[in-house]
Structure formats: structure tokens, C-alpha cells
Motif scaffolding. Sequence first.
Motif, PDB file in Angstrom:
ATOM      1  N   LEU A 209      69.551 151.773 110.800  1.00 52.95           N
ATOM      2  CA  LEU A 209      69.856 150.415 110.353  1.00 52.95           C
ATOM      3  C   LEU A 209      70.966 149.826 111.225  1.00 52.95           C
ATOM      4  N   HIS A 210      70.668 148.685 111.887  1.00 54.80           N
ATOM      5  CA  HIS A 210      71.674 148.055 112.739  1.00 54.80           C
ATOM      6  C   HIS A 210      72.139 146.703 112.210  1.00 54.80           C
ATOM      7  N   THR A 211      71.378 146.100 111.267  1.00 56.34           N
ATOM      8  CA  THR A 211      71.782 144.806 110.711  1.00 56.34           C
ATOM      9  C   THR A 211      71.615 144.820 109.198  1.00 56.34           C
ATOM     10  N   LEU A 212      72.704 144.521 108.493  1.00 55.51           N
ATOM     11  CA  LEU A 212      72.694 144.466 107.032  1.00 55.51           C
ATOM     12  C   LEU A 212      73.224 143.106 106.589  1.00 55.51           C
ATOM     13  N   GLU A 213      72.402 142.373 105.834  1.00 49.64           N
ATOM     14  CA  GLU A 213      72.785 141.053 105.327  1.00 49.64           C
ATOM     15  C   GLU A 213      72.895 141.101 103.806  1.00 49.64           C
TER      16      GLU A 213
ATOM     17  N   ILE B  35      79.734 151.453 102.315  1.00 53.89           N
ATOM     18  CA  ILE B  35      78.776 151.345 103.423  1.00 53.89           C
ATOM     19  C   ILE B  35      79.149 152.374 104.478  1.00 53.89           C
ATOM     20  N   CYS B  36      78.368 153.411 104.573  1.00 52.19           N
ATOM     21  CA  CYS B  36      78.645 154.489 105.533  1.00 52.19           C
ATOM     22  C   CYS B  36      77.486 154.578 106.518  1.00 52.19           C
ATOM     23  N   LEU B  37      77.469 153.648 107.460  1.00 57.53           N
ATOM     24  CA  LEU B  37      76.361 153.531 108.409  1.00 57.53           C
ATOM     25  C   LEU B  37      76.928 153.458 109.826  1.00 57.53           C
ATOM     26  N   PRO B  38      77.157 154.590 110.460  1.00 60.66           N
ATOM     27  CA  PRO B  38      77.797 154.598 111.779  1.00 60.66           C
ATOM     28  C   PRO B  38      77.016 153.896 112.879  1.00 60.66           C
ATOM     29  N   ASN B  39      75.713 153.644 112.670  1.00 58.92           N
ATOM     30  CA  ASN B  39      74.924 152.939 113.681  1.00 58.92           C
ATOM     31  C   ASN B  39      74.804 151.442 113.407  1.00 58.92           C
ATOM     32  N   LEU B  40      75.406 150.968 112.329  1.00 59.44           N
ATOM     33  CA  LEU B  40      75.333 149.548 111.975  1.00 59.44           C
ATOM     34  C   LEU B  40      76.087 148.702 113.000  1.00 59.44           C
ATOM     35  N   ARG B  41      75.445 147.635 113.480  1.00 56.94           N
ATOM     36  CA  ARG B  41      76.067 146.770 114.482  1.00 56.94           C
ATOM     37  C   ARG B  41      76.435 145.395 113.924  1.00 56.94           C
ATOM     38  N   ASN B  42      75.665 144.905 112.971  1.00 55.00           N
ATOM     39  CA  ASN B  42      75.891 143.559 112.441  1.00 55.00           C
ATOM     40  C   ASN B  42      75.974 143.609 110.923  1.00 55.00           C
ATOM     41  N   LEU B  43      77.085 143.101 110.364  1.00 53.82           N
ATOM     42  CA  LEU B  43      77.294 143.126 108.928  1.00 53.82           C
ATOM     43  C   LEU B  43      77.658 141.728 108.443  1.00 53.82           C
ATOM     44  N   PHE B  44      76.824 141.184 107.538  1.00 52.38           N
ATOM     45  CA  PHE B  44      77.008 139.820 107.022  1.00 52.38           C
ATOM     46  C   PHE B  44      77.311 139.902 105.524  1.00 52.38           C
ATOM     47  N   LEU B  45      78.571 139.606 105.155  1.00 55.76           N
ATOM     48  CA  LEU B  45      79.008 139.717 103.765  1.00 55.76           C
ATOM     49  C   LEU B  45      79.644 138.423 103.275  1.00 55.76           C
TER      50      LEU B  45
ATOM     51  N   LYS C  31      81.412 152.744 113.086  1.00 52.94           N
ATOM     52  CA  LYS C  31      81.880 152.929 114.461  1.00 52.94           C
ATOM     53  C   LYS C  31      81.161 152.064 115.485  1.00 52.94           C
ATOM     54  N   SER C  32      79.939 151.637 115.186  1.00 51.89           N
ATOM     55  CA  SER C  32      79.153 150.856 116.155  1.00 51.89           C
ATOM     56  C   SER C  32      79.190 149.353 115.888  1.00 51.89           C
ATOM     57  N   LEU C  33      79.964 148.929 114.904  1.00 51.84           N
ATOM     58  CA  LEU C  33      79.968 147.526 114.491  1.00 51.84           C
ATOM     59  C   LEU C  33      80.434 146.608 115.616  1.00 51.84           C
ATOM     60  N   THR C  34      79.655 145.555 115.883  1.00 52.80           N
ATOM     61  CA  THR C  34      80.022 144.559 116.893  1.00 52.80           C
ATOM     62  C   THR C  34      80.294 143.197 116.287  1.00 52.80           C
ATOM     63  N   THR C  35      79.666 142.905 115.131  1.00 59.16           N
ATOM     64  CA  THR C  35      79.791 141.595 114.486  1.00 59.16           C
ATOM     65  C   THR C  35      80.063 141.777 113.003  1.00 59.16           C
ATOM     66  N   LEU C  36      81.099 141.074 112.510  1.00 56.58           N
ATOM     67  CA  LEU C  36      81.448 141.141 111.094  1.00 56.58           C
ATOM     68  C   LEU C  36      81.651 139.732 110.554  1.00 56.58           C
ATOM     69  N   HIS C  37      80.795 139.334 109.607  1.00 56.45           N
ATOM     70  CA  HIS C  37      80.891 138.011 108.976  1.00 56.45           C
ATOM     71  C   HIS C  37      81.433 138.178 107.558  1.00 56.45           C
ATOM     72  N   MET C  38      82.612 137.584 107.304  1.00 57.43           N
ATOM     73  CA  MET C  38      83.265 137.707 105.998  1.00 57.43           C
ATOM     74  C   MET C  38      83.682 136.345 105.463  1.00 57.43           C
ATOM     75  N   ARG C  39      83.040 135.286 105.862  1.00 60.69           N
ATOM     76  CA  ARG C  39      83.474 133.950 105.468  1.00 60.69           C
ATOM     77  C   ARG C  39      83.276 133.723 103.966  1.00 60.69           C
ATOM     78  N   ASP C  40      84.117 132.821 103.424  1.00 59.25           N
ATOM     79  CA  ASP C  40      84.007 132.413 102.024  1.00 59.25           C
ATOM     80  C   ASP C  40      84.116 133.583 101.057  1.00 59.25           C
ATOM     81  N   ASN C  41      85.142 134.409 101.262  1.00 62.61           N
ATOM     82  CA  ASN C  41      85.489 135.457 100.320  1.00 62.61           C
ATOM     83  C   ASN C  41      86.887 135.172  99.768  1.00 62.61           C
ATOM     84  N   GLN C  42      87.580 136.200  99.302  1.00 56.97           N
ATOM     85  CA  GLN C  42      88.893 136.009  98.685  1.00 56.97           C
ATOM     86  C   GLN C  42      89.954 136.891  99.310  1.00 56.97           C
ATOM     87  N   LEU C  43      89.849 137.094 100.606  1.00 56.60           N
ATOM     88  CA  LEU C  43      90.797 137.952 101.319  1.00 56.60           C
ATOM     89  C   LEU C  43      92.138 137.251 101.522  1.00 56.60           C
ATOM     90  N   GLU C  44      93.200 137.957 101.179  1.00 57.18           N
ATOM     91  CA  GLU C  44      94.552 137.494 101.492  1.00 57.18           C
ATOM     92  C   GLU C  44      95.165 138.337 102.594  1.00 57.18           C
TER      93      GLU C  44
END
Length: 351
Positions: A181-185, A197-207, A222-235
Motif C-alpha cells: 500500500l503506497h496511498t491511503l486516503e 498506521i504501521c505501513l513502512p511502504n506508504l508514500r502518500n497519506l491524506f488525513l 519511513k517511505s512517506l513523501t506526502t502528508l496532507h493534514m489540512r483542516d484538523n485541530q493541531l496546535e
Amino acid sequence: MSETEDTHEEGGGEEEMENDDQLGEEESVEEEEKIPDNPLTEEVIGESISLLCKTGDGLAHAYVKLDVSGRELTDISLLKMFIHLRYVDVSRNNLRDLSPLNTLSHLLTLKADYLKADSNSLTSVKLEGMQFLQLASFNSNNIKSVEGISESNLPLLEHLSLNFNEISQTTGMDASKLPRLHTLEMRGNKLETTSGICLPNLRNLFLGANTIKNLDGLERLKSLTTLHMRDNQLESLKGFSENLKQLQYVNFRGNNVASIKEVGHLKVLPMLRALVLAENPIAEEDDYRLEVLIALRKIERLDKDEYTDEERTEAEEIHEQRKLEETNEQEQEKEDVNESETAQDESAPEQ
């Protein structure tokens, strides 16, 4: 019978009639809401099947593509017979059960978006025997857990889409079941953390569009290249790791990051080149762009605007100046400590 008893019985009869009327109305509404049975038929399959190809053993030919989207189907049991199907789209139907698809061992792509039945939707997904499945989409259903997917053995699945469901945890998504699995939406769910989420081959994560408050467990990706975290509640942006050596693009648009110091948690990302922090309180600070560049001098783009050579020169100069000031302060502190120790030695009484 007395007049009082007559009146009571008449009143009771009126109440019973009213209750009967209400029940009748409720039953009528239920009948209107109940979706009529509409099973998949051979006629519909004949209209919707296409793409003649050789079978897996190469000894015959069979149609391998089926698109029955938007037909208000309630039952696809007939698909058990069509074992050579490779591309299936059952989106926008009234399905509550996808188990007939488990016989399609040659399936490569599966689209099952917008599945609705009565007031419910598809609440869980378990995919068995799909050893060749590469893409699966279950957007806009009512799935509450990834348990069924995490229990399925999907050795070739590369892209999994679970946007706009009701998932609150991602426990159990590991490489033993989803090794490729390389892309998880998972946009628009109810996640509060990235843990699980324990997926060392994942490259794209949309949350995006969850309620995530903490960044946990990212060191496993370890292989993640793109991380989308918009519109969450991170401080806070704490949670990144040196293990994320491939991460190049991070989107935090629309969170609650208020301090420029939080950007410092991204210094451990050697390949980070593009960052989005727009629509956070931090973006309203004076010299926001400059301060981010001072903290992350290898970054090339902030909020989709590339840094200019002039901005880089200014950031480098300020960085060197602050570094020099910090060094001078440290040396001054050492001198102050030495002077204090010397004064204490001189004031100490002789033995």
C-alpha cells in the motif's frame, strides 16, 4: 351503563383511533423510506460488462470489466458467477453487503463509493481472496472501522480510499496485511490521532478534515513523501522523526498552530521542500514567511509560493547573526560562571 362510563369509552375509542392513525402514518413513512429490492440481473450485466481479455490461465477469453454504478441495486449475489472480472464499479447503489465480490479472485480495481441502503450505509468492509486487488475505493459510506480491511490479506493493494466515512481509529493497518500500500486516503472521518498506521511502504497519506490533535506513530512511515493534514485541530507539530527521510510535502492548512517555534519540529525532515501553513494563527505573525525560512533553510515553497533569492539571502543573514549572538551569549554565560567561581574561591576562609 352509566353516562360517565359511556363518555370514558367514547373518549378511549377516539384515542385509540388517533393512535391507529399515527401508527398508520408511521408505517406509511417507513414503507416510503424502505428501498425496494432490486437485485442485479443478467440483463443488467449484459448491458454493463465489457473489455474482452484472455483469462488468467490463458486458455480462454472473458469479459473483465463491469460498471453497474448508479443503478439502485440492493443485491449483487449474481456476481459470484463472474469470477474473471478484474475491474468492478458498484458505486452509488443501495448495497449493504459486498461479500459476493470475495469470489472475484482476479479483481484488480474496486470502486464502491456512495453505497446507501435505507437510512444506513456500508458500515464495514472485509475483502477475502482478492490477492490481485490493486485499487479499492469506499468513499462516502458509513464505515466505522478499518478492522475488516486490516484482517483481509491484500498483498498487492496499492491505493485505498476511505474518504468521508465514520472511522475513529486506524488500529491494525500494518504491513503484514497491506505490504504494498503506497496511498491511503482517509479525509473527512473522525480520527483524533495518526497512531495505528504501521505501513513502512506508504508514500502518500491524506488525513484532511478529521479532528486530529496529535501526531503519533509517524516514525513508522519511513517511505512517506506526502502528508496532507489540512483542516484538523493541531496546535503542536511535535511528532516528526528522523526516520522520515523521504518526506517532501506537508500540508497543515486550517489547523490551530499559533507559535513559530512549532516549525522547529520539522527540522528533522531532511527532504522537506514544500510546506503549507496558511489559515493557521501562525500565518498572521509579522515576518511569517521569513521566520519559517530561517527555521527551515532548505525549504523551497511556503503556501504554494516559492521563496525568492532575496528572501533566502535575508534569512541566511539573520540566521548567521542570531547564531553569532547565541554564541556570544553562551561565552558570556561561561565567563560569568568562571568569575562567580573565582569570587567564591577568593572569599572562602583559609584552612
